[in-house]
Scaffold this motif. Structure first.
Motif, mmCIF file in Angstrom:
data_model
loop_
_atom_site.group_PDB
_atom_site.id
_atom_site.type_symbol
_atom_site.label_atom_id
_atom_site.label_comp_id
_atom_site.label_asym_id
_atom_site.label_seq_id
_atom_site.Cartn_x
_atom_site.Cartn_y
_atom_site.Cartn_z
ATOM 1 N N LEU A 205 37.025 32.594 45.028
ATOM 2 C CA LEU A 205 37.838 32.220 43.871
ATOM 3 C C LEU A 205 38.235 30.750 43.893
ATOM 4 C CD1 LEU A 205 39.977 35.480 43.672
ATOM 5 C CD2 LEU A 205 38.468 34.627 41.866
ATOM 6 N N MET A 206 38.527 30.231 45.061
ATOM 7 C CA MET A 206 38.911 28.814 45.139
ATOM 8 C C MET A 206 37.745 27.890 44.763
ATOM 9 S SD MET A 206 42.112 28.676 45.675
ATOM 10 C CE MET A 206 42.698 27.138 46.403
ATOM 11 N N ALA A 207 36.519 28.340 45.044
ATOM 12 C CA ALA A 207 35.346 27.517 44.724
ATOM 13 C C ALA A 207 35.130 27.379 43.218
ATOM 14 C CB ALA A 207 34.098 28.109 45.375
ATOM 15 N N TYR A 211 37.225 25.391 37.467
ATOM 16 C CA TYR A 211 36.537 25.596 36.184
ATOM 17 C C TYR A 211 37.161 26.721 35.352
ATOM 18 C CZ TYR A 211 33.447 23.221 39.423
ATOM 19 O OH TYR A 211 32.955 22.362 40.379
ATOM 20 N N ILE A 212 38.241 27.327 35.864
ATOM 21 C CA ILE A 212 38.936 28.381 35.109
ATOM 22 C C ILE A 212 40.051 27.717 34.308
ATOM 23 C CG2 ILE A 212 40.282 30.513 35.228
ATOM 24 C CD1 ILE A 212 38.927 31.037 37.966
ATOM 25 N N GLN A 213 39.928 27.778 32.984
ATOM 26 C CA GLN A 213 40.908 27.110 32.118
ATOM 27 C C GLN A 213 42.263 27.800 32.150
ATOM 28 O OE1 GLN A 213 41.048 27.346 27.512
ATOM 29 N NE2 GLN A 213 39.659 25.648 27.950
ATOM 30 N N LYS A 214 42.252 29.143 32.189
ATOM 31 C CA LYS A 214 43.531 29.860 32.112
ATOM 32 C C LYS A 214 43.401 31.263 32.699
ATOM 33 C CE LYS A 214 46.432 29.155 28.744
ATOM 34 N NZ LYS A 214 47.151 29.127 27.450
ATOM 35 N N PHE A 215 44.496 31.713 33.322
ATOM 36 C CA PHE A 215 44.645 33.112 33.717
ATOM 37 C C PHE A 215 45.618 33.744 32.730
ATOM 38 C CE2 PHE A 215 43.473 30.914 37.583
ATOM 39 C CZ PHE A 215 42.583 31.778 38.214
ATOM 40 N N HIS A 216 45.121 34.673 31.929
ATOM 41 C CA HIS A 216 45.976 35.306 30.915
ATOM 42 C C HIS A 216 45.347 36.642 30.534
ATOM 43 C CE1 HIS A 216 48.482 35.784 27.297
ATOM 44 N NE2 HIS A 216 49.248 34.850 27.814
ATOM 45 N N THR A 351 49.719 39.497 46.298
ATOM 46 C CA THR A 351 50.531 38.646 45.423
ATOM 47 C C THR A 351 50.527 37.198 45.907
ATOM 48 O OG1 THR A 351 51.941 40.527 44.839
ATOM 49 C CG2 THR A 351 52.833 38.325 44.425
ATOM 50 N N ARG A 352 50.670 37.016 47.218
ATOM 51 C CA ARG A 352 50.631 35.647 47.771
ATOM 52 C C ARG A 352 49.278 34.992 47.528
ATOM 53 N NH1 ARG A 352 53.654 37.774 52.143
ATOM 54 N NH2 ARG A 352 51.757 38.070 53.383
ATOM 55 N N LEU A 353 48.217 35.753 47.762
ATOM 56 C CA LEU A 353 46.864 35.225 47.554
ATOM 57 C C LEU A 353 46.666 34.827 46.095
ATOM 58 C CD1 LEU A 353 43.888 34.702 48.274
ATOM 59 C CD2 LEU A 353 43.462 37.153 48.000
ATOM 60 N N LYS A 358 45.971 30.974 41.562
ATOM 61 C CA LYS A 358 46.376 30.468 40.244
ATOM 62 C C LYS A 358 46.839 29.021 40.316
ATOM 63 C CE LYS A 358 48.838 33.014 37.512
ATOM 64 N NZ LYS A 358 49.935 33.899 37.086
ATOM 65 N N SER A 359 47.549 28.679 41.397
ATOM 66 C CA SER A 359 48.039 27.278 41.509
ATOM 67 C C SER A 359 46.907 26.344 41.916
ATOM 68 C CB SER A 359 49.167 27.214 42.537
ATOM 69 O OG SER A 359 48.681 27.455 43.842
ATOM 70 N N GLY A 360 45.851 26.911 42.511
ATOM 71 C CA GLY A 360 44.707 26.099 42.904
ATOM 72 C C GLY A 360 44.956 25.232 44.130
ATOM 73 N N THR A 361 46.010 25.546 44.897
ATOM 74 C CA THR A 361 46.325 24.714 46.060
ATOM 75 C C THR A 361 46.246 25.527 47.353
ATOM 76 O OG1 THR A 361 48.678 25.238 45.766
ATOM 77 C CG2 THR A 361 47.848 23.223 44.746
#
Length: 361
Positions: A205-207, A211-216, A351-353, A358-361
């Motif tokens: 997912l981090m890779a 390129y993911i514009q939004k999580f919704h 949840t932590r993952l 989502k924050s990308g950090t």
């Protein structure tokens, strides 16, 4: 996992508000039934129907676990139902009062048993899959004619996602959907509760995260329909709704939905009776009414979702029963997987993952 949030009536209240033996109170997802059926129920049974709606499992679960919801029938999704059964939130069904239970479909019932052993507490209302919606023209323009529209490669391969990033990609904000999808892609058990296995989803997912514009969990419907985004990982009915909106608008946008060929998650929305339902007899009357073959078909024909009622299939319109995105063929059906709720400790890991992804950090 019924998630469709539509702009029609937010709540439909029929009859009096005070609880009585002549009244049945139902709490269902937004825009998830043909409203003509609600009037038909009142006419046929002489019962007043109070019909309210919600738009997330969390809202329903809060009411259920607090107790005293005041409802006779509620409609949680499978994994939430399982947790609520364990918490003692529901009463067992009285099959003697449900002659139409014979109409139910063993293909679906055999799968819902993992949430509700012996299907003792619930009946299936609707079911669907989590998959990939794509703007065919835009995706092929970027990836070529052989773009893998029916594969997780489309959204989990960084090379593809880098090219798709500019035209807009949305993912569900639903870790219990996205993490199993990634585990399936890398050959792990999508229903794993092992934190070490779950952690394997992170690098994948981090890779693709840049390129993911939004999580919704709902904006992708309009985004796809309007051509504002070109790919969404979402729920079958929502993406089919986007497809139909684009077709009605005649805006040149062609949307296709696929349950990934590697295997896709199957979800179920179940009707159940709260343990403290004011009118359990009326609740059984409502469930039996819904399990009538023609009534269940009318509901599916209206919302364009598959249902767990075998007898209803002869009354489904061809646009529903004949659409493999709604009723997958046998091979696709065999390839679908289901998941079970994460235990509390594992849920915290998830949840932590997910917060990190989502924050990308």
């Amino acid at each position: 996992m019924r998630h469709l949030i539509m702009t029609t009536t937010a709540a439909l209240a029929l009859g009096a508000i005070t609880a009585s033996a002549e009244e049945v109170r139902v709490y269902n997802w937004s825009d998830y039934i043909d409203e003509a059926l609600l009037e038909k129920f009142e006419t046929e049974t002489g019962l007043d129907l109070i019909y309210d709606v919600f738009d997330s499992n969390e809202v329903l679960e809060t009411k259920m676990l607090a107790g005293g919801s005041g409802y006779d029938v509620v409609v949680p999704s499978g994994t939430f139902l399982q947790r609520q059964i364990t918490a003692g939130a529901f009463q067992k069904l009285d099959m003697d009062k449900l002659p139409n239970h014979a109409n139910m479909w063993d293909v679906v019932s055999s799968r819902t048993e993992q949430y509700d052993p012996d299907n003792a507490y619930s009946i299936n209302y609707m079911w669907g899959t989590t998959g990939i919606g794509a703007n065919v023209g835009k995706v092929k323009e970027l990836l070529g004619e052989d773009a893998p529209l029916d594969s997780l490669e489309l959204v989990l391969n960084p090379e593809n996602m880098q090219k798709l990033g500019d035209c807009g990609v949305h993912f569900l904000d639903a870790p219990a959907e996205m993490i199993p999808m990634v585990l399936k892609y890398i050959g792990e058990d999508p229903d794993s509760h092992d934190p070490e296995v779950i952690a394997k989803a992170e690098p994948i997912l981090m890779a693709i995260r840049p390129y993911i514009q939004k999580f919704h969990s709902s904006e992708y419907i309009n985004g796809l329909a309007n051509g504002d985004i070109c790919v969404a990982v979402g729920w079958s009915g929502d993406i089919l709704q986007a497809r139909d909106r684009a077709a009605e608008a005649d805006n040149g946008v062609e949307i296709v939905y696929n349950a990934a060929k590697e295997g896709a998650q199957m979800w179920f929305d179940q009707m159940a009776i709260p343990v403290d339902a004011p009118n359990p007899d009326g609740a059984h009357v409502f469930l039996n009414f819904i399990m009538d073959a023609q009534n269940m078909a009318a509901a599916s024909n209206y919302v364009y979702y598959a249902n767990g009622n075998k007898a209803s299939q002869e009354y489904l319109v061809e646009d529903v029963i004949g659409d493999p995105a709604i009723y997958p063929d046998a091979a696709t059906l065999d390839n679908l997987f289901t998941t079970t709720p994460y235990p509390a400790k594992v849920q915290r890991v998830v949840t932590r993952l997910w917060t990190k992804i989502k924050s990308g950090t």
